[in-house]
Design a protein around this motif. Structure first.
Motif, PDB file in Angstrom:
ATOM      1  N   PHE A  60      -3.739  24.737 -19.719  1.00  0.00           N
ATOM      2  CA  PHE A  60      -4.763  25.479 -19.064  1.00  0.00           C
ATOM      3  C   PHE A  60      -6.084  26.168 -19.562  1.00  0.00           C
ATOM      4  O   PHE A  60      -6.447  25.548 -19.721  1.00  0.00           O
ATOM      5  CB  PHE A  60      -4.555  26.177 -18.048  1.00  0.00           C
ATOM      6  CG  PHE A  60      -4.302  26.819 -17.346  1.00  0.00           C
ATOM      7  CD1 PHE A  60      -5.666  26.483 -16.374  1.00  0.00           C
ATOM      8  CD2 PHE A  60      -4.973  28.429 -17.801  1.00  0.00           C
ATOM      9  CE1 PHE A  60      -6.816  27.313 -15.767  1.00  0.00           C
ATOM     10  CE2 PHE A  60      -6.027  29.518 -17.057  1.00  0.00           C
ATOM     11  CZ  PHE A  60      -6.941  28.594 -16.031  1.00  0.00           C
ATOM     12  N   CYS A 107      -5.230  18.153  -8.315  1.00  0.00           N
ATOM     13  CA  CYS A 107      -4.647  18.726  -9.806  1.00  0.00           C
ATOM     14  C   CYS A 107      -3.901  17.554 -10.694  1.00  0.00           C
ATOM     15  O   CYS A 107      -4.986  17.413 -11.762  1.00  0.00           O
ATOM     16  CB  CYS A 107      -3.769  19.586 -10.048  1.00  0.00           C
ATOM     17  SG  CYS A 107      -4.395  21.289  -9.180  1.00  0.00           S
ATOM     18  N   PRO A 144      -6.571  21.536 -13.244  1.00  0.00           N
ATOM     19  CA  PRO A 144      -6.669  22.911 -12.576  1.00  0.00           C
ATOM     20  C   PRO A 144      -8.374  22.180 -11.141  1.00  0.00           C
ATOM     21  O   PRO A 144      -9.069  21.488 -12.049  1.00  0.00           O
ATOM     22  CB  PRO A 144      -6.959  23.224 -12.994  1.00  0.00           C
ATOM     23  CG  PRO A 144      -6.805  23.690 -14.116  1.00  0.00           C
ATOM     24  CD  PRO A 144      -6.933  22.516 -15.028  1.00  0.00           C
ATOM     25  N   GLU A 190     -12.926  30.772 -14.640  1.00  0.00           N
ATOM     26  CA  GLU A 190     -12.435  29.943 -15.356  1.00  0.00           C
ATOM     27  C   GLU A 190     -12.226  30.757 -16.484  1.00  0.00           C
ATOM     28  O   GLU A 190     -11.188  31.132 -17.349  1.00  0.00           O
ATOM     29  CB  GLU A 190     -12.645  28.816 -15.252  1.00  0.00           C
ATOM     30  CG  GLU A 190     -12.078  27.755 -16.737  1.00  0.00           C
ATOM     31  CD  GLU A 190     -13.398  26.824 -16.888  1.00  0.00           C
ATOM     32  OE1 GLU A 190     -12.606  25.503 -18.299  1.00  0.00           O
ATOM     33  OE2 GLU A 190     -14.462  26.683 -15.771  1.00  0.00           O
ATOM     34  N   ASP A 191     -13.337  31.919 -16.752  1.00  0.00           N
ATOM     35  CA  ASP A 191     -13.438  32.167 -17.410  1.00  0.00           C
ATOM     36  C   ASP A 191     -11.880  33.327 -17.885  1.00  0.00           C
ATOM     37  O   ASP A 191     -11.617  33.479 -18.945  1.00  0.00           O
ATOM     38  CB  ASP A 191     -14.229  32.656 -18.691  1.00  0.00           C
ATOM     39  CG  ASP A 191     -15.562  31.592 -18.936  1.00  0.00           C
ATOM     40  OD1 ASP A 191     -15.031  30.648 -19.109  1.00  0.00           O
ATOM     41  OD2 ASP A 191     -16.756  32.024 -18.757  1.00  0.00           O
ATOM     42  N   ALA A 206     -11.123  23.475  -8.641  1.00  0.00           N
ATOM     43  CA  ALA A 206     -11.813  24.086  -7.720  1.00  0.00           C
ATOM     44  C   ALA A 206     -12.088  23.521  -6.506  1.00  0.00           C
ATOM     45  O   ALA A 206     -13.911  22.571  -6.722  1.00  0.00           O
ATOM     46  CB  ALA A 206     -12.874  24.725  -8.707  1.00  0.00           C
ATOM     47  N   VAL A 214     -17.492  29.553 -10.057  1.00  0.00           N
ATOM     48  CA  VAL A 214     -16.257  28.699 -10.596  1.00  0.00           C
ATOM     49  C   VAL A 214     -16.075  28.951 -12.115  1.00  0.00           C
ATOM     50  O   VAL A 214     -14.844  29.431 -13.157  1.00  0.00           O
ATOM     51  CB  VAL A 214     -16.490  27.458 -10.599  1.00  0.00           C
ATOM     52  CG1 VAL A 214     -15.244  26.554 -11.264  1.00  0.00           C
ATOM     53  CG2 VAL A 214     -15.862  27.440  -8.928  1.00  0.00           C
ATOM     54  N   ASN A 215     -17.242  29.072 -12.829  1.00  0.00           N
ATOM     55  CA  ASN A 215     -17.583  28.876 -14.232  1.00  0.00           C
ATOM     56  C   ASN A 215     -16.711  30.515 -15.035  1.00  0.00           C
ATOM     57  O   ASN A 215     -15.929  30.333 -15.704  1.00  0.00           O
ATOM     58  CB  ASN A 215     -18.337  29.180 -15.130  1.00  0.00           C
ATOM     59  CG  ASN A 215     -18.806  27.207 -14.795  1.00  0.00           C
ATOM     60  OD1 ASN A 215     -17.109  26.627 -14.532  1.00  0.00           O
ATOM     61  ND2 ASN A 215     -20.162  26.853 -14.493  1.00  0.00           N
ATOM     62  N   LYS A 266      -8.812  31.261 -17.955  1.00  0.00           N
ATOM     63  CA  LYS A 266      -8.115  31.553 -19.398  1.00  0.00           C
ATOM     64  C   LYS A 266      -8.308  32.948 -20.918  1.00  0.00           C
ATOM     65  O   LYS A 266      -7.263  33.124 -21.154  1.00  0.00           O
ATOM     66  CB  LYS A 266      -9.192  30.855 -19.888  1.00  0.00           C
ATOM     67  CG  LYS A 266      -9.448  28.979 -19.019  1.00  0.00           C
ATOM     68  CD  LYS A 266      -9.944  27.740 -19.286  1.00  0.00           C
ATOM     69  CE  LYS A 266      -9.839  26.886 -19.547  1.00  0.00           C
ATOM     70  NZ  LYS A 266     -10.972  25.441 -20.307  1.00  0.00           N
ATOM     71  N   THR A 272     -10.755  21.632 -18.468  1.00  0.00           N
ATOM     72  CA  THR A 272     -11.532  22.581 -18.177  1.00  0.00           C
ATOM     73  C   THR A 272     -10.760  21.919 -16.523  1.00  0.00           C
ATOM     74  O   THR A 272     -10.421  21.139 -16.351  1.00  0.00           O
ATOM     75  CB  THR A 272     -12.614  20.985 -18.298  1.00  0.00           C
ATOM     76  OG1 THR A 272     -13.113  21.119 -20.071  1.00  0.00           O
ATOM     77  CG2 THR A 272     -13.701  21.393 -17.388  1.00  0.00           C
ATOM     78  N   VAL A 273     -11.312  23.105 -16.098  1.00  0.00           N
ATOM     79  CA  VAL A 273     -11.829  23.503 -14.295  1.00  0.00           C
ATOM     80  C   VAL A 273     -12.447  22.402 -14.084  1.00  0.00           C
ATOM     81  O   VAL A 273     -14.056  22.027 -14.055  1.00  0.00           O
ATOM     82  CB  VAL A 273     -11.764  24.715 -13.578  1.00  0.00           C
ATOM     83  CG1 VAL A 273     -11.700  24.678 -12.077  1.00  0.00           C
ATOM     84  CG2 VAL A 273     -10.601  25.952 -14.456  1.00  0.00           C
ATOM     85  N   HIS A 274     -11.713  21.614 -12.979  1.00  0.00           N
ATOM     86  CA  HIS A 274     -12.601  20.163 -12.738  1.00  0.00           C
ATOM     87  C   HIS A 274     -13.234  20.621 -10.892  1.00  0.00           C
ATOM     88  O   HIS A 274     -12.834  21.556 -10.128  1.00  0.00           O
ATOM     89  CB  HIS A 274     -11.862  18.938 -12.137  1.00  0.00           C
ATOM     90  CG  HIS A 274     -11.410  18.284 -13.280  1.00  0.00           C
ATOM     91  ND1 HIS A 274     -12.219  17.536 -14.354  1.00  0.00           N
ATOM     92  CD2 HIS A 274     -10.443  18.587 -14.482  1.00  0.00           C
ATOM     93  CE1 HIS A 274     -11.080  17.396 -14.981  1.00  0.00           C
ATOM     94  NE2 HIS A 274     -10.014  18.368 -14.915  1.00  0.00           N
TER      95      HIS A 274
END
Length: 179
Positions: free
Chosen positions: A114, A155, A161, A77-78, A163, A73-74, A81, A118-120
């Motif tokens: 966005f 969301c 956002p 996300e990177d 995941a 997920v991280n 972004k 942070t993506v939760h």
């Protein structure tokens, strides 16, 4: 057909559908650890809406030897972004032109939001519990899957956002590892 696909009528004409590059990537990542491809994709769904593209370009990636979903997920996300930042830095004017041509709102502010959020990460079970309390408003989950309205509500609920992770085994493709 070829490549493990299937023959069949599609939009009133015969077609030959094939698998994506994902299975090939899975084999390659055993020796290379991190691999990706960027290729055209063709959907086998008959939907003819703006949300059901029949043909599009897709990035598929595989990472070997990852033991937890948070790393995946991280990483995603990177990647998203980084892509969004580059889009705004080098092509913001294209977004403006597109918005004018399509007579829609320019989404630059949403993209900036966005990039800064942070993506939760939310376990499937928790997501279903939250959504069940909203069933009258959102409707039921069909086959355990989240509909667009469910995704949008989650969301809005967490303020960014989401995941959803740790889906039940029966909702996953045959090759997915159980958690």
């Amino acid at each position: 057909s070829g490549g493990g696909g299937e023959d069949g009528p599609y939009w009133d004409m015969p077609v030959h559908l094939t698998v994506s590059g994902q299975l090939h990537l899975e084999a390659m990542c055993n020796g290379l650890a991190k691999v990706y491809n960027f290729n055209p994709a063709f959907r086998a769904e008959r939907g003819r809406t703006r949300r059901h593209l029949a043909e599009f370009w897709m990035v598929e990636a595989e990472m070997a030897f990852v033991e937890d979903l948070e790393t995946v997920v991280n990483t995603m996300e990177d990647l998203l972004k980084h892509t969004a930042s580059n889009l705004l830095n080098s092509r913001a004017s294209d977004l403006e032109i597109y918005a004018k041509a399509m007579q829609v709102k320019n989404n630059v502010a949403n993209i900036e939001k966005f990039i800064d959020c942070t993506v939760h990460i939310l376990p499937y079970k928790e997501a279903v519990e939250l959504l069940s309390a909203q069933a009258a408003q959102l409707g039921p989950l069909v086959g355990g899957d989240l509909g667009r309205e469910h995704e949008q509500w989650l969301c809005r609920h967490v303020g960014g956002p989401v995941a959803v992770v740790n889906w039940p085994r029966d909702t996953k493709p045959f090759y997915m590892r159980e958690v």
